[in-house]
Design a protein around this motif. Structure first.
Motif, PDB file in Angstrom:
ATOM      1  N   THR A   1       3.975  13.428   3.662  1.00  0.00           N
ATOM      2  CA  THR A   1       2.925  12.687   4.372  1.00  0.00           C
ATOM      3  C   THR A   1       2.610  13.422   5.667  1.00  0.00           C
ATOM      4  OG1 THR A   1       3.881  10.660   3.514  1.00  0.00           O
ATOM      5  CG2 THR A   1       2.385  10.426   5.382  1.00  0.00           C
TER       6      THR A   1
ATOM      7  N   ARG B   1      -0.346  13.381   1.602  1.00  0.00           N
ATOM      8  CA  ARG B   1      -0.887  12.035   1.820  1.00  0.00           C
ATOM      9  C   ARG B   1      -1.141  11.878   3.322  1.00  0.00           C
ATOM     10  NH1 ARG B   1       1.710   6.347   1.117  1.00  0.00           N
ATOM     11  NH2 ARG B   1      -0.180   5.099   1.032  1.00  0.00           N
TER      12      ARG B   1
ATOM     13  N   VAL C   1       0.838  -1.213   0.000  1.00  0.00           N
ATOM     14  CA  VAL C   1       0.000   0.000   0.000  1.00  0.00           C
ATOM     15  C   VAL C   1       0.873   1.264   0.000  1.00  0.00           C
ATOM     16  CG1 VAL C   1      -1.744   1.282   1.317  1.00  0.00           C
ATOM     17  CG2 VAL C   1      -1.786  -1.208   1.273  1.00  0.00           C
TER      18      VAL C   1
ATOM     19  N   SER D   1       1.384   3.784  -2.913  1.00  0.00           N
ATOM     20  CA  SER D   1       0.187   4.431  -3.469  1.00  0.00           C
ATOM     21  C   SER D   1      -0.062   5.762  -2.745  1.00  0.00           C
ATOM     22  CB  SER D   1      -1.022   3.519  -3.289  1.00  0.00           C
ATOM     23  OG  SER D   1      -1.416   3.550  -1.940  1.00  0.00           O
ATOM     24  N   GLU D   2      -1.133   6.416  -3.156  1.00  0.00           N
ATOM     25  CA  GLU D   2      -1.494   7.694  -2.527  1.00  0.00           C
ATOM     26  C   GLU D   2      -2.569   7.477  -1.459  1.00  0.00           C
ATOM     27  OE1 GLU D   2      -0.350  11.188  -3.743  1.00  0.00           O
ATOM     28  OE2 GLU D   2       1.156   9.610  -3.824  1.00  0.00           O
ATOM     29  N   SER D   3      -2.943   6.216  -1.249  1.00  0.00           N
ATOM     30  CA  SER D   3      -4.087   5.908  -0.374  1.00  0.00           C
ATOM     31  C   SER D   3      -3.908   6.414   1.051  1.00  0.00           C
ATOM     32  CB  SER D   3      -4.264   4.392  -0.260  1.00  0.00           C
ATOM     33  OG  SER D   3      -4.808   3.912  -1.424  1.00  0.00           O
ATOM     34  N   THR D   4      -5.019   6.869   1.597  1.00  0.00           N
ATOM     35  CA  THR D   4      -5.046   7.210   3.016  1.00  0.00           C
ATOM     36  C   THR D   4      -4.998   5.903   3.795  1.00  0.00           C
ATOM     37  OG1 THR D   4      -6.356   9.152   2.592  1.00  0.00           O
ATOM     38  CG2 THR D   4      -6.494   8.254   4.803  1.00  0.00           C
ATOM     39  N   VAL D   5      -4.178   5.858   4.832  1.00  0.00           N
ATOM     40  CA  VAL D   5      -4.094   4.642   5.648  1.00  0.00           C
ATOM     41  C   VAL D   5      -4.564   4.998   7.058  1.00  0.00           C
ATOM     42  CG1 VAL D   5      -2.558   2.881   6.601  1.00  0.00           C
ATOM     43  CG2 VAL D   5      -2.173   3.740   4.290  1.00  0.00           C
TER      44      VAL D   5
ATOM     45  N   SER E   1       7.355   5.192   0.418  1.00  0.00           N
ATOM     46  CA  SER E   1       6.498   5.874  -0.560  1.00  0.00           C
ATOM     47  C   SER E   1       7.347   6.807  -1.414  1.00  0.00           C
ATOM     48  CB  SER E   1       5.412   6.664   0.171  1.00  0.00           C
ATOM     49  OG  SER E   1       5.962   7.865   0.661  1.00  0.00           O
TER      50      SER E   1
ATOM     51  N   ARG F   1     -14.049   8.875   5.018  1.00  0.00           N
ATOM     52  CA  ARG F   1     -12.965   9.475   4.240  1.00  0.00           C
ATOM     53  C   ARG F   1     -11.612   8.865   4.665  1.00  0.00           C
ATOM     54  NH1 ARG F   1     -13.206  12.708  -0.238  1.00  0.00           N
ATOM     55  NH2 ARG F   1     -11.015  12.772  -0.746  1.00  0.00           N
TER      56      ARG F   1
ATOM     57  N   VAL G   1     -10.158   4.403   4.182  1.00  0.00           N
ATOM     58  CA  VAL G   1      -9.861   3.869   2.846  1.00  0.00           C
ATOM     59  C   VAL G   1      -9.081   2.568   2.987  1.00  0.00           C
ATOM     60  CG1 VAL G   1      -8.739   4.370   0.644  1.00  0.00           C
ATOM     61  CG2 VAL G   1      -9.737   6.226   1.991  1.00  0.00           C
ATOM     62  N   PHE G   2      -8.048   2.608   3.820  1.00  0.00           N
ATOM     63  CA  PHE G   2      -7.263   1.400   4.048  1.00  0.00           C
ATOM     64  C   PHE G   2      -6.985   1.249   5.535  1.00  0.00           C
ATOM     65  CE2 PHE G   2      -4.097  -1.739   3.993  1.00  0.00           C
ATOM     66  CZ  PHE G   2      -4.340  -2.466   2.849  1.00  0.00           C
TER      67      PHE G   2
END
Ligand code: ATP
Length: 546
Positions: free
Chosen positions: A315, A355, A237, A240-244, A265, A380, A383-384
């Motif tokens: 981040t 991020r 993960v 990626s740009e995903s919110t964790v 990242s 929101r 996401v992950f």
């Protein structure tokens, strides 16, 4: 002929005075330099006793004293000082007249006092015995900027004053004053730069501390399947740009994982910026995250760059996000959606590319249900989501973590790291670790301080059934129920957590499994206490628990 040579002599005298004055006035950098020139030469030159220089304020409607005779030298008959540091209106019947006159204007104070508009300062000068006042405007370029007032206690003192001579001096004063004002601005700016430098040094220190904290997935200690699987999935993960959203009890290593995600990242060249939402007073959160402009609220003496702006292209780790006040959650949501911030008191929006990694030890679903956390913000961030298991749920990591911390602290004090005896290690493994890895870390630090031998045989675990940690010779007495709990736990661990069946704990204890179950319930023994690979007790719905 004689008159002509007298005039010539007078002219030459004036010119040499002008030359000397202009050199001194041009060299003046501070108000006191100008004060010295006026007191040493100017007053005598014009038969005056006192003086005041008043300058127009930026509003164009008021004027304020800029420089004046020392108040202690003015003999006041009334006990009042004629110098007033406050604002006076330009249209006071004296100032406005002189400001629009090209040359000097001489006032007889007695006459001014009879008028229907008497400026308070004229009244006060009159009260200290001033009879006449000469005032001339001071220009900067062609712009009138203020007035020079000269005061005398003698009648007709200004009769012989040459207008052109006074104007020439007033022009010089204009240049001198604008130099002084520019110098004052520079000094103020230098002070401000000094303050900024100080702030930058502080920020730099913070950033260096942060840099020291950078760690990667390889730095995460934990061979247990629980940790290895999380490392595996989070390293996929990370790019990626995903919110964790990192979930887990306090001290489980959420921040360690957040830093490892950032380090893996494409944003790794920039520093990860951390905000602990629980540590911020509610009234400062907005300014901390979005920044503020100078003067936007009481105490905002400097412009401040918020953490969102600092984290641009990097981040932002929002730790303890569950503690964020409800009123602020909608503002955060808007920023996450629109990817732009507005500093408090700012007039424009600033685009940010950030991020987000958030962490909490709260059950956010429950918080949403209780109305303490906005559901839209929750979705929101969700996401992950990934749960970091408690230490008691991955006890096989304890030996490696304990050795790691001992080595780290020993290296710091240039000591050889001691090893931990099997018995002491057993006590560590049996302990519940409510404070998780952080608790283990602190305990190892304390233990090292108390240890003088190469092998640690005792570990000062807090208020625990210390049967495994204590010496065999120890005479410490444990309450029976604790002893019973410890013993049942020991047998359960021996049986790999099995209760029933021929190899189960009930058979070993020669008890029916139902009896053992009810004893365990009574003693508060949970599966997590004796099984190291128990699933985390976190919101389970769609959390990526491996
Ligand atoms: N797997 C690990 N390997 C090495 N050190 C760890 C590990 N997990 C945690 N630590 C250390 O334990 C301490 C606590 O970890 P961390 O601050 O990441 O926990 P946290 O879950 O973010 O806690 P909190 O919820 O209180 O903020 C830190 O000093 C961290 O370096």
């Amino acid at each position: 002929m004689e008159m002509f040579s007298e005039q010539l002599e007078q002219k030459e005298k004036e010119q040499s005075i002008l030359l000397e004055l202009s050199t001194r006035i041009a060299a003046a950098r501070r108000r006191e330099d100008l004060w010295n020139v006026i007191t040493d030469q100017l007053l005598e030159l014009f038969n005056s006793r006192y003086y005041t220089i008043c300058m127009l304020n930026e509003d164009g409607a008021t004027h304020t004293p800029f420089l004046h005779s020392q108040e202690s030298t003015i003999s006041s008959r009334t006990g009042e000082t004629p110098i007033m540091a406050d604002l006076h209106p330009v249209e006071d019947g004296v100032f406005n007249i002189v400001l629009s006159a090209e040359g000097p204007v001489v006032f007889e104070l007695q006459k001014v006092m009879k008028g229907n508009k008497v400026p308070p300062y004229v009244y006060r000068w009159f009260n200290v015995g001033v009879v006449e006042m000469l005032a001339v405007r001071i220009c900067n370029g062609n712009q009138p900027k203020g007035l020079l007032y000269l005061f005398t206690e003698k009648k007709n003192a200004f009769v012989n004053v040459d207008d052109r001579f006074v104007r020439a001096i007033a022009d010089m004063l204009g240049i001198g004053i604008s130099n002084i004002l520019a110098n004052e601005t520079i000094e103020r700016q230098l002070l401000e730069i000094e303050r900024f430098k100080q702030r930058l040094e502080n920020e730099n220190r913070y950033l260096q501390e942060e840099q020291g904290l950078q760690n990667t997935f390889a730095d995460i200690i934990g061979g247990s399947a629980e940790i290895q699987e999380r490392i595996h999935i989070l390293s996929r993960v990370a790019p990626s740009e995903s919110t964790v959203l990192l979930l887990g009890e306090t001290g489980t290593g959420k921040e360690v994982f957040a830093r490892a995600i950032h380090a893996a990242s494409p944003r790794k060249e920039h520093l990860m910026i951390k905000v602990n939402c629980a540590a911020l007073p509610p009234n400062l959160i907005e300014s901390e995250l979005f920044g503020h402009e100078k003067g936007s609220f009481t105490g905002a003496t400097q412009r401040r760059i918020g953490k969102f702006e600092l984290a641009d292209n990097s981040t932002l780790f929002l730790d303890e996000i569950g503690e964020l006040p409800l009123e602020f959650q909608s503002k955060l949501l808007r920023v996450l959606q629109e990817k732009e911030i507005e500093r408090i008191g700012g007039k424009s929006t600033i685009k940010v590319n950030v991020r987000i990694i958030a962490a909490t030890n709260r059950n956010l679903e429950e918080e949403v249900r209780a109305g303490r956390f906005r559901s839209d913000l929750y979705y929101r961030l969700h996401v992950f989501p990934i749960a970091i298991p408690a230490l008691r749920q991955r006890k096989s990591d304890i030996p490696a973590l304990a050795a790691h911390f001992l080595q780290r602290f020993a290296a710091r004090s240039r000591k050889q790291a001691p090893t931990i005896s099997a018995k002491a290690m057993e006590s560590l493994v049996h302990y519940d670790w409510p404070g998780n890895v952080r608790e283990l870390e602190h305990l190892m630090e304390r233990t090292l301080l108390l240890t003088t031998t190469p092998v640690i045989t005792k570990i000062p675990l807090p208020g625990v059934p210390v049967s495994a940690a204590k010496d065999t010779e120890s005479t410490a007495v444990l309450p029976l129920n604790l002893m019973e709990k410890e013993y049942i736990l020991k047998v359960l661990r021996l049986c790999n957590g099995r209760i029933a069946g021929p190899n189960g704990a009930a058979a070993k204890l020669k008890l029916p499994s139902t009896t053992l179950n009810s004893r365990m319930k009574k003693l508060g023994i949970k599966k997590a206490h004796y099984i190291s690979s128990e699933e985390p007790e976190m919101p389970q719905n769609d959390t990526f628990i491996l």
